[in-house]
Scaffold this motif. Sequence first.
Motif, mmCIF file in Angstrom:
data_model
loop_
_atom_site.group_PDB
_atom_site.id
_atom_site.type_symbol
_atom_site.label_atom_id
_atom_site.label_comp_id
_atom_site.label_asym_id
_atom_site.label_seq_id
_atom_site.Cartn_x
_atom_site.Cartn_y
_atom_site.Cartn_z
ATOM 1 N N CYS A 61 17.537 -75.811 -95.092
ATOM 2 C CA CYS A 61 18.022 -74.454 -96.102
ATOM 3 C C CYS A 61 18.385 -73.823 -95.915
ATOM 4 C CB CYS A 61 16.479 -75.033 -96.590
ATOM 5 S SG CYS A 61 17.310 -74.659 -98.583
ATOM 6 N N VAL A 62 19.488 -73.449 -95.747
ATOM 7 C CA VAL A 62 20.472 -72.278 -96.572
ATOM 8 C C VAL A 62 19.611 -71.037 -97.169
ATOM 9 C CG1 VAL A 62 22.649 -70.690 -96.848
ATOM 10 C CG2 VAL A 62 22.436 -73.665 -96.381
ATOM 11 N N GLY A 72 23.877 -87.037 -97.171
ATOM 12 C CA GLY A 72 24.969 -87.092 -97.950
ATOM 13 C C GLY A 72 25.416 -85.508 -97.078
ATOM 14 N N LYS A 73 25.892 -84.385 -98.104
ATOM 15 C CA LYS A 73 26.482 -83.292 -98.253
ATOM 16 C C LYS A 73 25.651 -82.502 -98.763
ATOM 17 C CE LYS A 73 31.153 -83.788 -97.153
ATOM 18 N NZ LYS A 73 32.623 -83.927 -97.298
ATOM 19 N N GLN A 74 24.639 -82.994 -98.704
ATOM 20 C CA GLN A 74 23.251 -81.745 -99.113
ATOM 21 C C GLN A 74 23.756 -80.439 -98.114
ATOM 22 O OE1 GLN A 74 19.878 -84.062 -99.361
ATOM 23 N NE2 GLN A 74 18.123 -82.424 -100.263
ATOM 24 N N SER A 79 16.353 -79.118 -105.668
ATOM 25 C CA SER A 79 16.547 -78.391 -106.436
ATOM 26 C C SER A 79 16.610 -76.692 -107.475
ATOM 27 C CB SER A 79 16.208 -79.258 -107.718
ATOM 28 O OG SER A 79 15.108 -79.137 -108.747
ATOM 29 N N ALA A 80 15.162 -76.932 -106.070
ATOM 30 C CA ALA A 80 14.674 -75.254 -106.632
ATOM 31 C C ALA A 80 16.119 -74.493 -106.055
ATOM 32 C CB ALA A 80 12.957 -74.931 -106.692
ATOM 33 N N CYS A 81 16.154 -74.587 -104.599
ATOM 34 C CA CYS A 81 16.668 -73.667 -103.729
ATOM 35 C C CYS A 81 18.188 -74.396 -104.197
ATOM 36 C CB CYS A 81 17.036 -74.396 -102.435
ATOM 37 S SG CYS A 81 14.818 -74.140 -101.346
ATOM 38 N N ALA A 82 18.617 -75.285 -104.664
ATOM 39 C CA ALA A 82 19.933 -75.985 -105.521
ATOM 40 C C ALA A 82 20.023 -74.401 -105.961
ATOM 41 C CB ALA A 82 19.985 -76.744 -105.695
ATOM 42 N N ARG A 87 22.714 -69.586 -108.593
ATOM 43 C CA ARG A 87 22.778 -68.198 -109.335
ATOM 44 C C ARG A 87 23.348 -67.164 -108.373
ATOM 45 N NH1 ARG A 87 17.960 -69.997 -111.227
ATOM 46 N NH2 ARG A 87 16.730 -68.874 -109.151
ATOM 47 N N LYS A 88 23.174 -66.889 -107.267
ATOM 48 C CA LYS A 88 23.379 -66.222 -106.643
ATOM 49 C C LYS A 88 25.005 -66.108 -106.586
ATOM 50 C CE LYS A 88 23.263 -64.741 -101.251
ATOM 51 N NZ LYS A 88 22.506 -64.842 -100.447
#
Length: 99
Positions: A61-62, A72-74, A79-82, A87-88
Amino acid sequence: MLRANYDSEYGCLPLDYGGCYMLDKCCTGAYCKYFQKAVLPFDLVLEATLTGQKVPELDNCVICGKLFIPVGKQAYCSSACADTARRKRQREYMRKKRS
């Protein structure tokens, strides 16, 4: 790696010799419930290896660095990290727009 053993009478017992004896039982296929429910779900590569499945492609995870199986391209594990990444990006966009 968690180093413990589950006994139905006493519950979870830590092992003194430093290794889980369940890892040596890969030929028998008889794993304790603790091993199946508490250890394998958190080590996807070990689970795939012991069950004879193809080892999944894992990504970091980034945002948090946690390993996950991408769909896929996740790029994020949850969803919290997304939301954090969104926001960033939004903050950076607004900084550029203001300057």
